[in-house]
Write an enzyme that holds these catalytic residues in place. Structure first.
Site, mmCIF file in Angstrom:
data_model
loop_
_atom_site.group_PDB
_atom_site.id
_atom_site.type_symbol
_atom_site.label_atom_id
_atom_site.label_comp_id
_atom_site.label_asym_id
_atom_site.label_seq_id
_atom_site.Cartn_x
_atom_site.Cartn_y
_atom_site.Cartn_z
ATOM 1 N N HIS A 123 0.841 -1.209 0.000
ATOM 2 C CA HIS A 123 0.000 0.000 0.000
ATOM 3 C C HIS A 123 0.870 1.251 0.000
ATOM 4 O O HIS A 123 1.342 1.700 1.047
ATOM 5 C CB HIS A 123 -0.932 0.077 1.216
ATOM 6 C CG HIS A 123 -1.832 -1.111 1.357
ATOM 7 N ND1 HIS A 123 -2.624 -1.573 0.337
ATOM 8 C CD2 HIS A 123 -2.053 -1.934 2.411
ATOM 9 C CE1 HIS A 123 -3.295 -2.621 0.764
ATOM 10 N NE2 HIS A 123 -2.966 -2.875 1.999
ATOM 11 N N ASP A 178 -4.959 -8.716 -1.375
ATOM 12 C CA ASP A 178 -5.153 -8.175 -0.028
ATOM 13 C C ASP A 178 -6.403 -8.710 0.670
ATOM 14 O O ASP A 178 -6.391 -9.811 1.202
ATOM 15 C CB ASP A 178 -5.155 -6.644 -0.118
ATOM 16 C CG ASP A 178 -5.033 -5.982 1.255
ATOM 17 O OD1 ASP A 178 -4.720 -6.669 2.234
ATOM 18 O OD2 ASP A 178 -5.239 -4.757 1.337
HETATM 19 ZN ZN ZN Z 1 -2.838 -6.065 3.923
#
Ligand code: ZN
Length: 454
Positions: free
Chosen positions: A270, A321
């Site tokens: 991220h 994710d």
């Molecule tokens: Zn994660």
């Protein structure tokens, strides 16, 4: 030995026609272009290096579709989502985690991924009670990989505190928590489980984030297995950046660049909250930016500056994710479209000599392999045979080849074009189906039925 014969293959030097790829055991033994189909060869359309999915929390698949309502907060956000996720996971047993992970791994294979880097942080029982085998849950992830043949890079997660100020874990986080000493034991336990898997399996280390791991422990965790992949959540949310800035006196990327030896072993997950200078500096380290465009869209994280990062030669890959959707082509498309929407541009990640689809497919294959610690990502002799074959018989593919075929796959079609996947030589998707799909799906249904009944 397996021989694959492809109408077209994407080799390190570019596109080649009539390509025979010989696979011996886990690795590619030879690649020959411009040859007739060898007797007994598996004929395929378009052969590509298969990517590794570089970031997954398999168990989160169980809440896909359950978190799209507004809660009592005036503004629904990542943090309200996280509370819902914590509440749900408290019900999950080791057996549930294995059933969900196996389903996730089948879906990943059928989406075209040859491997997954599982960022594994659900370690203990409800209330934080350790299992008799400290690495019980890691063993369940290993069992799901064994059931499905998907390549596994297991990343046991170190999670020590509820925030940068060292506050205690809150309810829901107690299933993740370990001291550094107990984590070292858990890591050994995970390695013992993983020893049952084929030789391409990797066990790395994942200090969760600068929120959950204090600086001195981060250094100690990095030193536990210095030659293995090291993954960490970096800068996903504004509140997270503010918290790190307040506690450490620097933004997360800024702090890491100054205090950690970022290099090719690092994968930073991220990168949605970065400034331009941080983006360019990170690109120069050789670390991989772990992008999860579908989840980052779902959670409203923000937009990665892919144009500047890729322009500076930065390495990147994609992961699923939260697993709200498992879709290789859609991760790539979402990444590209996020750039176009922000910049009001087109072909944002294309280069002078490669179309957008090609730049995306090659970038994710190379970065995913690096992040997962797999000697793959290119179709050449000596590499692991992580390969994916796309169907070229669909009407949308008429007259398309090379880069335009990949552009059609990424932007006009989807993972239904995936016909075959080999993971380190294991033929895990055959004619569009994982051979264990029905059995795995039945166990997943049974688990979800019980979990949804509360
Ligand atoms: Zn994660």
């Amino acid at each position: 030995m397996t021989v694959i014969w492809a109408e077209q293959a994407l080799l390190p030097g570019g596109w080649a026609q009539d390509v025979a790829v010989r696979v011996e055991g886990a690795r590619i033994a030879s690649v020959a272009a411009g040859v007739p189909r060898p007797a007994g060869a598996q004929a395929v359309g378009l052969l590509l290096p298969a990517p590794a999915n570089l970031h997954s929390h398999a168990f989160q698949r169980a809440i896909a579709g359950l978190t799209e309502r507004r809660g009592p907060d005036p503004r629904d956000s990542f943090w309200t989502w996280r509370r819902q996720m914590y509440a749900f996971l408290d019900r999950m047993s080791p057996q549930d985690v294995q059933a969900v992970a196996a389903q996730v791994f089948v879906e990943m294979a059928e989406a075209g991924y040859a491997a997954v880097a599982e960022f594994h942080y659900l370690h203990h029982g409800p209330g934080g009670q350790p299992f008799a085998d400290l690495a019980e849950m890691a063993g369940r992830i290993v069992a799901a990989a064994a059931e499905t043949g998907l390549g596994l890079t297991l990343l046991p997660v170190l999670y020590m505190q509820g925030g940068c100020d060292g506050r205690a874990l809150v309810a829901g986080q107690d299933r993740f928590g370990n001291t550094l000493d107990r984590f070292a034991l858990l890591l050994e336990g995970a390695e013992a489980h993983a020893a049952a898997l084929p030789g391409d399996t990797v066990v790395g280390v994942a200090p969760h984030s600068l929120r959950a791991v204090p600086p001195q422990a981060l250094a100690a965790a990095a030193a536990l297995r210095p030659d293995r992949p090291l993954h960490m959540h970096l800068a996903e949310q504004v509140a997270e950046v503010d918290e790190v800035q307040g506690a450490l006196g620097a933004r997360p990327v800024e702090w890491l660049l100054a205090n950690a030896d970022l290099d090719a072993r690092w994968c930073l997950i991220h990168c949605t909250q970065m400034q331009r200078a941080e983006t360019l500096a990170l690109a120069a380290t050789g670390a991989v930016a772990g992008l999860c465009p579908i989840t980052e869209s779902s959670l409203g994280d923000g937009i990665f500056d892919g144009v500047a990062y890729a322009g500076a030669g930065g390495r990147w890959g994609v992961g699923s994710d939260s697993n709200i959707r498992i879709a290789w082509s859609e991760e790539l498309r979402t990444l590209e479209y996020s750039q176009r929407l922000r910049d009001r541009s087109r072909a944002a990640l294309a280069t002078a000599d490669r179309s957008t689809g090609r730049a995306l497919v090659e970038g994710a294959a190379a970065g995913g392999a690096q992040a997962a610690g797999r000697d793959a990502g290119r179709i050449e002799a000596g590499r692991l045979a992580d390969l994916v074959a796309l169907d070229t018989t669909h009407p949308d593919m008429e007259g398309r080849s090379g880069d335009t075929a990949l552009d059609t796959f990424v932007f006009a079609r989807d993972d239904r074009m995936v016909r075959h996947v080999w993971s380190a030589g294991r033929h895990i998707v055959q004619d569009g189906h994982h051979p264990a799909r029905d059995r795995v799906q039945a166990a997943y249904r049974a688990t979800m039925r019980r979990l949804m009944a509360g």
